[in-house]
Scaffold this motif. Structure first.
Motif, PDB file in Angstrom:
ATOM      1  N   GLU A 404      -1.869   0.669   1.418  1.00 42.49           N
ATOM      2  CA  GLU A 404      -2.125  -0.569   2.386  1.00 42.49           C
ATOM      3  C   GLU A 404      -0.785  -0.867   3.086  1.00 42.49           C
ATOM      4  OE1 GLU A 404      -6.852  -1.577   2.059  1.00 42.49           O
ATOM      5  OE2 GLU A 404      -5.589  -2.441   0.075  1.00 42.49           O
ATOM      6  N   GLY A 405      -0.290  -1.742   1.919  1.00 37.56           N
ATOM      7  CA  GLY A 405       0.701  -2.229   2.638  1.00 37.56           C
ATOM      8  C   GLY A 405       2.367  -2.346   1.566  1.00 37.56           C
ATOM      9  N   THR A 406       3.950  -2.610   2.077  1.00 37.93           N
ATOM     10  CA  THR A 406       4.611  -2.481   0.932  1.00 37.93           C
ATOM     11  C   THR A 406       5.633  -3.637   1.689  1.00 37.93           C
ATOM     12  OG1 THR A 406       6.250  -0.671   0.662  1.00 37.93           O
ATOM     13  CG2 THR A 406       5.815  -0.440   2.786  1.00 37.93           C
ATOM     14  N   GLY A 407       6.517  -3.330   0.546  1.00 38.51           N
ATOM     15  CA  GLY A 407       7.702  -4.839   1.008  1.00 38.51           C
ATOM     16  C   GLY A 407       7.993  -5.197  -0.370  1.00 38.51           C
ATOM     17  N   ASP A 408       9.258  -6.119  -0.066  1.00 38.68           N
ATOM     18  CA  ASP A 408       9.566  -6.470  -1.775  1.00 38.68           C
ATOM     19  C   ASP A 408      10.344  -5.376  -3.163  1.00 38.68           C
ATOM     20  OD1 ASP A 408      10.351  -9.078   0.120  1.00 38.68           O
ATOM     21  OD2 ASP A 408       8.342  -9.787  -0.724  1.00 38.68           O
ATOM     22  N   GLY A 409      10.170  -4.004  -2.430  1.00 38.61           N
ATOM     23  CA  GLY A 409      10.539  -2.705  -3.577  1.00 38.61           C
ATOM     24  C   GLY A 409       8.655  -2.771  -4.246  1.00 38.61           C
ATOM     25  N   VAL A 410       8.257  -2.518  -3.665  1.00 38.66           N
ATOM     26  CA  VAL A 410       6.664  -3.250  -3.735  1.00 38.66           C
ATOM     27  C   VAL A 410       5.387  -2.285  -2.780  1.00 38.66           C
ATOM     28  CG1 VAL A 410       4.223  -4.082  -5.493  1.00 38.66           C
ATOM     29  CG2 VAL A 410       6.445  -4.359  -6.039  1.00 38.66           C
ATOM     30  N   THR A 411       4.228  -1.040  -3.608  1.00 37.29           N
ATOM     31  CA  THR A 411       3.027  -1.022  -2.115  1.00 37.29           C
ATOM     32  C   THR A 411       2.071  -0.698  -3.309  1.00 37.29           C
ATOM     33  OG1 THR A 411       4.980   1.066  -1.529  1.00 37.29           O
ATOM     34  CG2 THR A 411       2.793   1.304  -1.047  1.00 37.29           C
ATOM     35  N   VAL A 412       0.990  -1.374  -2.065  1.00 35.92           N
ATOM     36  CA  VAL A 412      -0.233  -1.767  -3.177  1.00 35.92           C
ATOM     37  C   VAL A 412      -0.802  -0.713  -2.595  1.00 35.92           C
ATOM     38  CG1 VAL A 412      -2.030  -4.079  -2.195  1.00 35.92           C
ATOM     39  CG2 VAL A 412       0.382  -4.697  -2.915  1.00 35.92           C
ATOM     40  N   GLY A 413      -2.075  -0.582  -2.921  1.00 34.39           N
ATOM     41  CA  GLY A 413      -2.646   0.523  -2.390  1.00 34.39           C
ATOM     42  C   GLY A 413      -3.908   0.272  -3.449  1.00 34.39           C
ATOM     43  N   ARG A 414      -5.567   0.951  -3.004  1.00 35.86           N
ATOM     44  CA  ARG A 414      -6.801   1.475  -3.778  1.00 35.86           C
ATOM     45  C   ARG A 414      -7.079   2.510  -4.071  1.00 35.86           C
ATOM     46  NH1 ARG A 414     -10.144   0.174  -0.823  1.00 35.86           N
ATOM     47  NH2 ARG A 414      -8.952   0.159   1.593  1.00 35.86           N
ATOM     48  N   SER A 415      -7.783   2.340  -5.155  1.00 40.48           N
ATOM     49  CA  SER A 415      -8.868   3.653  -5.763  1.00 40.48           C
ATOM     50  C   SER A 415     -10.215   3.459  -4.681  1.00 40.48           C
ATOM     51  CB  SER A 415      -8.073   4.162  -6.848  1.00 40.48           C
ATOM     52  OG  SER A 415      -8.505   2.757  -7.749  1.00 40.48           O
ATOM     53  N   TYR A 416     -10.400   4.666  -5.696  1.00 40.88           N
ATOM     54  CA  TYR A 416     -11.824   4.842  -4.967  1.00 40.88           C
ATOM     55  C   TYR A 416     -12.360   3.764  -6.086  1.00 40.88           C
ATOM     56  CZ  TYR A 416     -13.572   6.452 -10.186  1.00 40.88           C
ATOM     57  OH  TYR A 416     -13.872   6.962 -11.267  1.00 40.88           O
ATOM     58  N   ARG A 417     -11.960   2.796  -6.964  1.00 43.34           N
ATOM     59  CA  ARG A 417     -12.515   1.720  -7.696  1.00 43.34           C
ATOM     60  C   ARG A 417     -13.007   0.782  -7.354  1.00 43.34           C
ATOM     61  NH1 ARG A 417     -10.305   0.574 -12.601  1.00 43.34           N
ATOM     62  NH2 ARG A 417     -12.641   0.337 -13.399  1.00 43.34           N
ATOM     63  N   ASP A 418     -11.461   0.238  -6.254  1.00 42.80           N
ATOM     64  CA  ASP A 418     -11.469  -0.497  -5.400  1.00 42.80           C
ATOM     65  C   ASP A 418     -12.283  -0.761  -4.076  1.00 42.80           C
ATOM     66  OD1 ASP A 418      -9.815  -1.324  -8.172  1.00 42.80           O
ATOM     67  OD2 ASP A 418      -8.423   0.274  -7.369  1.00 42.80           O
ATOM     68  N   ALA A 419     -13.136  -1.540  -3.524  1.00 40.03           N
ATOM     69  CA  ALA A 419     -13.171  -1.747  -2.593  1.00 40.03           C
ATOM     70  C   ALA A 419     -12.841  -3.064  -1.978  1.00 40.03           C
ATOM     71  CB  ALA A 419     -14.516  -2.481  -2.443  1.00 40.03           C
ATOM     72  N   PRO A 420     -12.173  -2.674  -0.657  1.00 42.34           N
ATOM     73  CA  PRO A 420     -11.703  -3.238   0.353  1.00 42.34           C
ATOM     74  C   PRO A 420     -11.915  -5.326   0.292  1.00 42.34           C
ATOM     75  CG  PRO A 420     -11.981  -1.874   1.455  1.00 42.34           C
ATOM     76  CD  PRO A 420     -13.006  -2.198   0.672  1.00 42.34           C
TER      77      PRO A 420
END
Length: 470
Positions: A404-420
């Motif tokens: 979903e997002g990236t920056g400062d050397g890190v990317t953030v995402g979600r698995s099926y276990r994580d609702a937005p």
């Protein structure tokens, strides 16, 4: 929808009027905000993300609990403080529907109050405000059922990055003692299956990767239309219509209405994520009876057993209320034991507060504030430990992750276990292109989040099995 220049509503400097919308509260409110924006743009108004540049400022309020109302009030006061004479300020949404006179008294600068059941009148309200300066604020409040998106010619969804929230119904036909939503929004009004499917097809054409089906109670879907097992039927048709949307997620189910057919649809389709949010609110039968909630805890246990038997990898989310009028320490300990025994994946905990117009508001608020907060903290600490153990079990396994997002050397995402916006995230210690699915091998676990590295950039569409977890 494209607009022609002659459609623009002009002001003295020959530019169209501009609008700014601050959307607060749940995704259902966000869909309404998006719909208002669509109608305004269609009428020739231009959107802006800068409140100072807007001619009309709209705050789509939340009135669910005191904290949400306070946020809405602070947002409106902040905007009102900087309001120029030529700008207009409008309160819309749930709190505006519930207590319009209170808002008019609290914010003298308000030019209009528009209820959640009349969001589709935003253009006529805006036009009226700019046609002539009103000497008294406009009020568009009604207690009829909510306006459905298709009746206004607007989509019933809002897109956020690679995901979308698709509203399948609005209002609520439950009679929970603590909840004001039925008084605010009215009884459940389901959207026709054809309208929901049309929106789903549009989302597929736009390349959306996740559709979150939302309503106050998705398991009630279709009952007001005379459709039995409506949610299961809707999902079955969606699977045929939108084969290219990899993730479908269900939010806000009601205990006792998760049917065998619905469980089977979730179990059999890789597209329907093995995730369900079932707010239970408590676990002591007497408290549940006072709450006007289903009080057969054994049936809840059987439902959880059935879900886990049919869908071994299912992620179960729930919410609880502590400090409900009359809740004893023994009843609270029953709830604490229940959480320890059930081992839910995700848990939210709220402290009880009186909501005007509800049945529970007539009861004495007899649990001290300090006791409420101590009980909330005890539940959250218990769940934190459970969540950490559950997350640790994923170390070494593979999960499909929506970036979903990236920056400062890190990317953030979600698995099926994580609702937005409400659950955990998956952290990847490198910057990657977002808005796509990848397979991640989990290398570490925190209380609520996971850490991993990408091992496949074109994952098979199976978030819960080979190769997603092994």
């Amino acid at each position: 929808m494209p607009r022609h220049p002659e459609q623009d509503i002009k002001r003295g400097d020959k530019r169209p009027f501009r609008f700014y919308i601050a959307s607060l509260g749940c995704p259902k409110n966000t869909v309404d905000s998006s719909n208002m924006a669509v109608l305004l743009q269609r009428a020739g108004y231009a959107p802006t993300l800068d409140a100072e540049q807007a001619d009309i400022l709209i705050v789509n309020t939340c009135g669910f609990i005191e904290a949400a109302r306070q946020e809405s009030l602070e947002t409106m006061r902040d905007l009102a403080a900087g309001l120029r004479p030529e700008q207009r300020l409008v309160a819309a949404g749930c709190w505006a529907q519930r207590e319009p006179d209170l808002l008019l008294d609290a914010i003298p600068q308000l030019d209009a109050v528009l209820g959640t059941r009349t969001w589709n009148e935003i253009v006529s309200v805006a036009d009226s405000l700019f046609a002539a300066r009103e000497t008294t604020p406009l009020k568009r409040i009604t207690h009829t059922p909510v306006a459905l998106p298709e009746a206004a010619g607007a989509p019933g969804f809002v897109i956020s990055g690679p995901s979308a929230f698709l509203k399948v119904a609005d209002g609520c036909s439950r009679t929970c003692a603590f909840c004001a939503i039925p008084a605010i929004k009215g009884t459940t009004v389901s959207r026709p299956i054809s309208a929901v499917l049309e929106d789903a097809r549009q989302l597929q054409a736009l390349g959306v990767l996740e559709i979150n089906l939302i309503a106050q109670d998705v398991t009630y879907y279709g009952r007001d239309l005379g459709i039995q097992d409506g949610l299961a039927q809707l999902l079955e048709q969606m699977l045929v219509e939108i084969p290219d949307v990899p993730w479908l997620r269900l939010l806000y189910a009601f205990p006792g209405f998760v049917t065998p057919r619905l469980i089977d649809v979730i179990a059999q389709s890789p597209q329907v994520l093995p995730y369900i949010d079932i707010p239970l609110q408590h676990a002591h039968p007497e408290v549940l009876r006072q709450m006007r909630r289903p009080d057969d805890i054994d049936s809840v246990r059987r439902l959880v057993e059935d879900l886990r038997a049919a869908i071994p990898d299912i992620a179960l989310r729930t919410t609880f209320i502590v400090g409900f009028p009359g809740e004893t320490e023994a009843q609270f300990l029953t709830l604490l034991d229940f959480i320890n025994a059930m081992r839910f994946d995700r848990v939210g905990v709220f402290t009880y507060s009186h909501e005007n117009g509800t049945v529970a508001a007539k009861l004495p608020d007899d649990v001290p504030s300090q006791a409420k907060e101590e009980r909330r903290e005890a539940l959250m600490l218990t769940q934190q430990s459970i969540s950490r153990r559950k997350n640790s079990a994923f170390i070494g396994q593979r999960l499909d992750v929506l970036l979903e997002g990236t920056g400062d050397g890190v990317t953030v995402g979600r698995s099926y276990r994580d609702a937005p916006e409400i659950d955990g995230i998956v952290l990847i210690r490198e910057e990657l292109r977002p808005n796509r699915l990848v397979t991640v091998k989990i290398t570490d676990a925190l209380e609520y989040d996971l850490i991993g590295r990408v091992v496949r950039t074109n994952p098979r569409r199976n978030p819960r099995g080979e190769p997603a977890r092994r």
